[in-house]
Design an enzyme around this catalytic site. Sequence first.
Site, mmCIF file in Angstrom:
data_model
loop_
_atom_site.group_PDB
_atom_site.id
_atom_site.type_symbol
_atom_site.label_atom_id
_atom_site.label_comp_id
_atom_site.label_asym_id
_atom_site.label_seq_id
_atom_site.Cartn_x
_atom_site.Cartn_y
_atom_site.Cartn_z
ATOM 1 N N CYS A 1 1.959 29.602 -14.860
ATOM 2 C CA CYS A 1 1.464 30.048 -16.160
ATOM 3 C C CYS A 1 0.989 28.860 -16.982
ATOM 4 O O CYS A 1 1.606 28.492 -17.991
ATOM 5 C CB CYS A 1 2.549 30.837 -16.886
ATOM 6 N N GLU A 2 -0.054 28.221 -16.526
ATOM 7 C CA GLU A 2 -0.702 27.096 -17.201
ATOM 8 C C GLU A 2 -2.184 27.167 -16.859
ATOM 9 O O GLU A 2 -2.541 27.323 -15.693
ATOM 10 C CB GLU A 2 -0.184 25.744 -16.668
ATOM 11 N N PRO B 1 0.838 -1.209 0.000
ATOM 12 C CA PRO B 1 0.000 0.000 0.000
ATOM 13 C C PRO B 1 0.869 1.255 0.000
ATOM 14 O O PRO B 1 1.943 1.278 0.606
ATOM 15 C CB PRO B 1 -0.774 -0.119 1.310
ATOM 16 N N GLY B 2 0.434 2.276 -0.692
ATOM 17 C CA GLY B 2 1.106 3.565 -0.666
ATOM 18 C C GLY B 2 0.148 4.622 -0.152
ATOM 19 O O GLY B 2 0.186 5.046 1.000
HETATM 20 C C1 PLP Z 1 2.178 2.624 -7.087
HETATM 21 C C2 PLP Z 1 2.343 1.200 -6.707
HETATM 22 C C3 PLP Z 1 1.860 0.751 -5.478
HETATM 23 C C4 PLP Z 1 1.111 1.615 -4.494
HETATM 24 O O1 PLP Z 1 -0.136 2.024 -4.988
HETATM 25 P P1 PLP Z 1 -1.151 2.802 -4.022
HETATM 26 O O2 PLP Z 1 -2.334 3.052 -4.896
HETATM 27 O O3 PLP Z 1 -0.484 4.058 -3.606
HETATM 28 O O4 PLP Z 1 -1.460 1.908 -2.880
HETATM 29 C C5 PLP Z 1 2.101 -0.585 -5.143
HETATM 30 N N1 PLP Z 1 2.754 -1.420 -5.985
HETATM 31 C C6 PLP Z 1 3.222 -1.007 -7.182
HETATM 32 C C7 PLP Z 1 3.949 -1.965 -8.048
HETATM 33 C C8 PLP Z 1 3.047 0.319 -7.579
HETATM 34 O O5 PLP Z 1 3.500 0.716 -8.775
#
Ligand code: PLP
EC number: 4.1.1.20
Length: 425
Positions: free
Chosen positions: A349-350, A279-280
């Site tokens: 400037c976009e 997870p990110g």
């Molecule tokens: C970006 C990515 C993640 C994390 O995705 P989230 O949507 O931020 O949880 C995990 N694995 C891979 C391979 C990614 O490219």
Amino acid sequence: MHHFTYRDGALHCEDVPLAAIAAAVGTPVYVYSTATLTRHWTVFTGALKDAGLDASVHFATKANGNMAVLRTLADLGAGADVVSGGELFAAMHAGIPASRIVFSGVGKTRDELAYALDQGVFQINVESEPELRLLDAVAREKGVQAPIAIRVNPDVEAGTHEKITTGKLDNKFGIAWTQAHALYRLAADLPGIAVKAIAMHIGSQIADLAPFAAAFRRMRDLLAILRADGIEIERLDIGGGLGVPYDREGDPTPMPPADYAKVIRQELGDLGCKLLLEPGRLITANAGVLLTKVIYRKEGATRTFVIVDAGMNDLVRPAMYDAFHAIAPVREPAAGAATELVDVVGPICESSDIFAKQRSLPRLEADDLLVLRTAGAYGAAMSNSYNGRPLVPEVLVNGDQYAVVRRRPTWEELVTLESLAPWQG
Ligand SMILES: *Cc1c(COP(=O)(O)O)cnc(C)c1O
């Protein structure tokens, strides 16, 4: 759940008033909450544990690569998922050991693969046959075996924005699931490769369980095929992608981690494989805000513009993904205060440098402070210096303390990497 709340009429991050950070550090600035990071990590890993899953969690550092954020997670036991040699270096620099790092990415170079092997990363997720053959060659030169997964594209519709969908057959990511068996067969025969896992990652900001369940079923089927062919698989890497609430009216509510864990257990829990998760966004999004100041209030011919000192170079998600960020004034509006519809825009400037169109907000004047909420993932990580703007700084709060964890570069530093060509004297 997050720790950005009003107290005595002023928006705080934990026990620190955001106005105090703006005064000391200047704006724009990202502010992260340690308590929120910790909470999200604990809730997520707790849900996996409660479901009885044997799982390790590898934070996707591309969502937020700040060293202090990574250290906060490392201290909680996090591994990392990285997508470049630079991210691998940064994750280790922040204290995450290579033995807990997964190396993903569709275009890893020979140098990056060699570096990852030298460092002893936990797993390399291969995304094509040429990459597999190159990795085999590099590993044999070094006299080692590369521990790999093959990233398989399950061809499921993730129901998310087209720019963050990765699991359809026409996406560049992974190996088509119909070609996966043949590539695993090849991998099993290559002396420099040690097959360990199957990997998938179907997209980002996914609010629904159905695409995950569909992908897990594909993974399960593939595992059966590989096992029948005598190919040992010890672990399943199911990627990231869980959505978070951005608080836009009408958006689906993302599933709670406990429901996600339950689906994992149902689909993959009985296979005798260890699970890896990446997870990110889920971990850091709600743990950060972008704090900005109003420069001008401009009455246009047809609408009012609130021009702020943050721009699309600092937070590109609205311009790039049509993303919604809730906007809140740092000074709490009086109960029942009048609101107006305004466009909140940056100074770049976009024409696409717009954070919000016709957003209902209390009346704002020059020097008022605002936050763009839910900016802790894919915010600072995607920032740049377009329009000659120094990279946005970052602050980490912990209780009543805060620290600048990436300072704002000076204008001098904006040009230090540049030089004239020799013929220019
Ligand atoms: C970006 C990515 C993640 C994390 O995705 P989230 O949507 O931020 O949880 C995990 N694995 C891979 C391979 C990614 O490219």
